[in-house]
Design a protein around this motif. Sequence first.
Motif, PDB file in Angstrom:
ATOM      1  N   ASP A 121      -7.754   5.555  -1.987  1.00 25.35           N
ATOM      2  CA  ASP A 121      -7.882   6.729  -2.848  1.00 25.35           C
ATOM      3  C   ASP A 121      -9.280   6.771  -3.480  1.00 25.35           C
ATOM      4  O   ASP A 121     -10.021   5.797  -3.454  1.00 25.35           O
ATOM      5  CB  ASP A 121      -6.821   6.702  -3.955  1.00 25.35           C
ATOM      6  CG  ASP A 121      -7.005   5.517  -4.895  1.00 25.35           C
ATOM      7  OD1 ASP A 121      -7.247   4.406  -4.382  1.00 25.35           O
ATOM      8  OD2 ASP A 121      -6.914   5.691  -6.111  1.00 25.35           O
ATOM      9  N   GLU A 122      -9.609   7.921  -4.055  1.00 28.75           N
ATOM     10  CA  GLU A 122     -10.820   8.112  -4.850  1.00 28.75           C
ATOM     11  C   GLU A 122     -12.072   7.628  -4.111  1.00 28.75           C
ATOM     12  O   GLU A 122     -12.868   6.850  -4.641  1.00 28.75           O
ATOM     13  CB  GLU A 122     -10.677   7.414  -6.213  1.00 28.75           C
ATOM     14  CG  GLU A 122      -9.547   7.993  -7.054  1.00 28.75           C
ATOM     15  CD  GLU A 122      -9.453   7.373  -8.441  1.00 28.75           C
ATOM     16  OE1 GLU A 122      -9.244   8.129  -9.403  1.00 28.75           O
ATOM     17  OE2 GLU A 122      -9.581   6.138  -8.546  1.00 28.75           O
ATOM     18  N   SER A 147      -0.227   3.378   1.143  1.00 28.46           N
ATOM     19  CA  SER A 147      -1.516   3.880   0.667  1.00 28.46           C
ATOM     20  C   SER A 147      -1.277   4.876  -0.449  1.00 28.46           C
ATOM     21  O   SER A 147      -0.177   5.414  -0.613  1.00 28.46           O
ATOM     22  CB  SER A 147      -2.272   4.553   1.807  1.00 28.46           C
ATOM     23  OG  SER A 147      -1.535   5.679   2.264  1.00 28.46           O
ATOM     24  N   TRP A 148      -2.336   5.135  -1.223  1.00 27.61           N
ATOM     25  CA  TRP A 148      -2.238   6.115  -2.302  1.00 27.61           C
ATOM     26  C   TRP A 148      -2.358   7.537  -1.755  1.00 27.61           C
ATOM     27  O   TRP A 148      -3.096   7.790  -0.809  1.00 27.61           O
ATOM     28  CB  TRP A 148      -3.344   5.892  -3.338  1.00 27.61           C
ATOM     29  CG  TRP A 148      -3.183   4.627  -4.123  1.00 27.61           C
ATOM     30  CD1 TRP A 148      -3.910   3.478  -4.005  1.00 27.61           C
ATOM     31  CD2 TRP A 148      -2.224   4.383  -5.160  1.00 27.61           C
ATOM     32  NE1 TRP A 148      -3.469   2.535  -4.900  1.00 27.61           N
ATOM     33  CE2 TRP A 148      -2.435   3.067  -5.632  1.00 27.61           C
ATOM     34  CE3 TRP A 148      -1.215   5.152  -5.747  1.00 27.61           C
ATOM     35  CZ2 TRP A 148      -1.674   2.494  -6.645  1.00 27.61           C
ATOM     36  CZ3 TRP A 148      -0.464   4.591  -6.766  1.00 27.61           C
ATOM     37  CH2 TRP A 148      -0.683   3.280  -7.211  1.00 27.61           C
ATOM     38  N   ALA A 149      -1.616   8.456  -2.392  1.00 27.96           N
ATOM     39  CA  ALA A 149      -1.709   9.874  -2.045  1.00 27.96           C
ATOM     40  C   ALA A 149      -1.787  10.679  -3.333  1.00 27.96           C
ATOM     41  O   ALA A 149      -0.908  10.529  -4.196  1.00 27.96           O
ATOM     42  CB  ALA A 149      -0.498  10.314  -1.219  1.00 27.96           C
ATOM     43  N   GLY A 151      -5.181  10.669  -0.958  1.00 26.00           N
ATOM     44  CA  GLY A 151      -6.088   9.658  -0.462  1.00 26.00           C
ATOM     45  C   GLY A 151      -6.633  10.118   0.869  1.00 26.00           C
ATOM     46  O   GLY A 151      -7.109  11.249   0.999  1.00 26.00           O
ATOM     47  N   GLN A 160       3.347   6.621   1.697  1.00 21.91           N
ATOM     48  CA  GLN A 160       2.382   7.130   0.725  1.00 21.91           C
ATOM     49  C   GLN A 160       2.916   6.962  -0.698  1.00 21.91           C
ATOM     50  O   GLN A 160       4.068   7.288  -0.984  1.00 21.91           O
ATOM     51  CB  GLN A 160       2.074   8.598   1.011  1.00 21.91           C
ATOM     52  CG  GLN A 160       1.452   8.773   2.401  1.00 21.91           C
ATOM     53  CD  GLN A 160       0.921  10.175   2.622  1.00 21.91           C
ATOM     54  OE1 GLN A 160       0.343  10.770   1.712  1.00 21.91           O
ATOM     55  NE2 GLN A 160       1.103  10.706   3.814  1.00 21.91           N
ATOM     56  N   TRP A 163       0.295   9.522  -6.687  1.00 21.08           N
ATOM     57  CA  TRP A 163      -0.238   9.282  -8.025  1.00 21.08           C
ATOM     58  C   TRP A 163      -0.622  10.567  -8.738  1.00 21.08           C
ATOM     59  O   TRP A 163      -0.785  10.567  -9.954  1.00 21.08           O
ATOM     60  CB  TRP A 163      -1.401   8.302  -7.993  1.00 21.08           C
ATOM     61  CG  TRP A 163      -2.646   8.764  -7.288  1.00 21.08           C
ATOM     62  CD1 TRP A 163      -2.866   8.795  -5.947  1.00 21.08           C
ATOM     63  CD2 TRP A 163      -3.857   9.225  -7.902  1.00 21.08           C
ATOM     64  NE1 TRP A 163      -4.134   9.252  -5.670  1.00 21.08           N
ATOM     65  CE2 TRP A 163      -4.765   9.526  -6.850  1.00 21.08           C
ATOM     66  CE3 TRP A 163      -4.275   9.413  -9.213  1.00 21.08           C
ATOM     67  CZ2 TRP A 163      -6.059   9.996  -7.082  1.00 21.08           C
ATOM     68  CZ3 TRP A 163      -5.554   9.892  -9.447  1.00 21.08           C
ATOM     69  CH2 TRP A 163      -6.434  10.174  -8.392  1.00 21.08           C
ATOM     70  N   GLN A 169      -0.051  17.885  -0.323  1.00 20.13           N
ATOM     71  CA  GLN A 169       0.781  16.695  -0.450  1.00 20.13           C
ATOM     72  C   GLN A 169       2.236  16.961  -0.075  1.00 20.13           C
ATOM     73  O   GLN A 169       2.864  16.174   0.618  1.00 20.13           O
ATOM     74  CB  GLN A 169       0.704  16.171  -1.886  1.00 20.13           C
ATOM     75  CG  GLN A 169       1.485  14.908  -2.134  1.00 20.13           C
ATOM     76  CD  GLN A 169       1.228  14.372  -3.523  1.00 20.13           C
ATOM     77  OE1 GLN A 169       0.241  13.705  -3.757  1.00 20.13           O
ATOM     78  NE2 GLN A 169       2.102  14.686  -4.447  1.00 20.13           N
TER      79      GLN A 169
END
Length: 505
Positions: A121-122, A147-149, A151, A160, A163, A169
């Motif tokens: 992410d980010e 993983s982050w979403a 992302g 996912q 956040w 999404q």
Amino acid sequence: MLKQQIDQMAGYKLNVFHFHLTEDVAWRLQIKQYPKLTAAENMQRNQGKFYSVAQIKELIQYCKDRYITLVPEIDMPGHSAAFTRALGVDMQSEKGLQVVKNIIEEVCETYDVPYIHIGADEVKITNQQFLPEIIKYIQQHKKKVISWAPGGDYDDQTIQQLWKDEGNQKKDMRAGQYIDSKFLYISDFDPLNSVVTIFNRQLGGKPRGDSSLLGAEFCLWNDRRVAREADLLTRNAVYPSMLAFAERSWKGGGYPDVVFNIGPDSSNRAKAFVEFENRLLEHKQKYFRQLPFNYVKQTHIKWNLFGPFENNGDLSQIYWPENHDVLPEDSIAEVKATGGTVWLWHTHGPQVKAWLPSPKENTTWYAYTKFWIEADSTIMLWADFKDLSRSGADATPPKGEWDYMKSKLWINGERISAPQWAYPGRGSGQLEEPLVNEGFYYRPPLSVDVKRGWNKILVKLPIGLFDPLMDWQVPPKWMFTVMPVCKDKGLNYSAMELKFEPNGK
């Protein structure tokens, strides 16, 4: 400290411990192929401190013995400045990608864990092949990828972890499995509210999990340096939040959106919270006397809210509730609220629901209540108007002020001064400067003289624009906390047994 938290997780049937091991400030996971990653000179904080292979193995087994799965996170390709400092390459370069694969191979062969969390992410993706290759490589080692979403772009097999809401999404979520962490960062909440909002949550926007919604996770982010690592537990409502989260995640149900208020007394939601609060406090007394538990009973405190008064951007304007021409106890409230902490509006409204049904910029509100005490006394008081997020680096209020919005507090007509801040007006972005006394739950309570009989509390709550007042790390937080407390046996405080009636009847 980690084992202590894992023990409590096991007691409340929480079964996944997500361990964020790498960041910009330092890489904390020993990698035998690349000792420079954990060399002291490559760390910006707590130099030389990292977890050895033996320690991680021990922690994984400690979790397994308690029916908990440890999920290690190696953040890539973002949050990787420590990697770049140590090895002199960017993760997304050809050489960096190969190094990351070597690290993944070592981790997968060393540790008996079913999942690897890759963060992702980010970050600006400059190498479009980085994530697909890394995900495929982990899957080849028979591990599932989380993983982050929002992302990167992931395949349907990647789980996912949500956040925040962003872009497509919802479309992405139909394709695979996910975990909900939206508005579940307890480092962004004050302790009293964290329990309320977690209890209210409908996790994943569904009343129960299914083949897509695997569960939820509440998070503690220590982006800001702390003076002592134990401060992470005293300056965040870790254990009260854990119990609220266990209740909601196992029971299901909850309410749509993100709800930051207890609700009207007559509502089923408020009645359910009162019942939960009683059980929460029973567990606090039985099991948490010697562990930090920053929550006290608050459902007995009732407020009358008066407003809105148009202030046209002048936050110091005075209106009738504070000029004594009309008494608040003789007036009809626009809104009735409950709690020791009351949010009028949240920075992330309108998705986040607070006490005001139609909040407006450039307005002032007042909150009023009374409490009865049997004798002249000096009481202890938790009081605040701004909860500084520990996941970022909010600015400390100016000298002599409770916040940047000219909020005020009176008891029996006497104005209560703001605390003497250790670092008044300290600007935002100071991630390496620990908080000292900026929050009511980790500084000594105020001492306030009160009289026998009814004692009046008046709170002034102005706000200007809903845009951040200084920068994105200092959002306006339209809220207050006023809570008479007494010291418990052990580490914690409890609410004083007082009778509150906003109309004094």
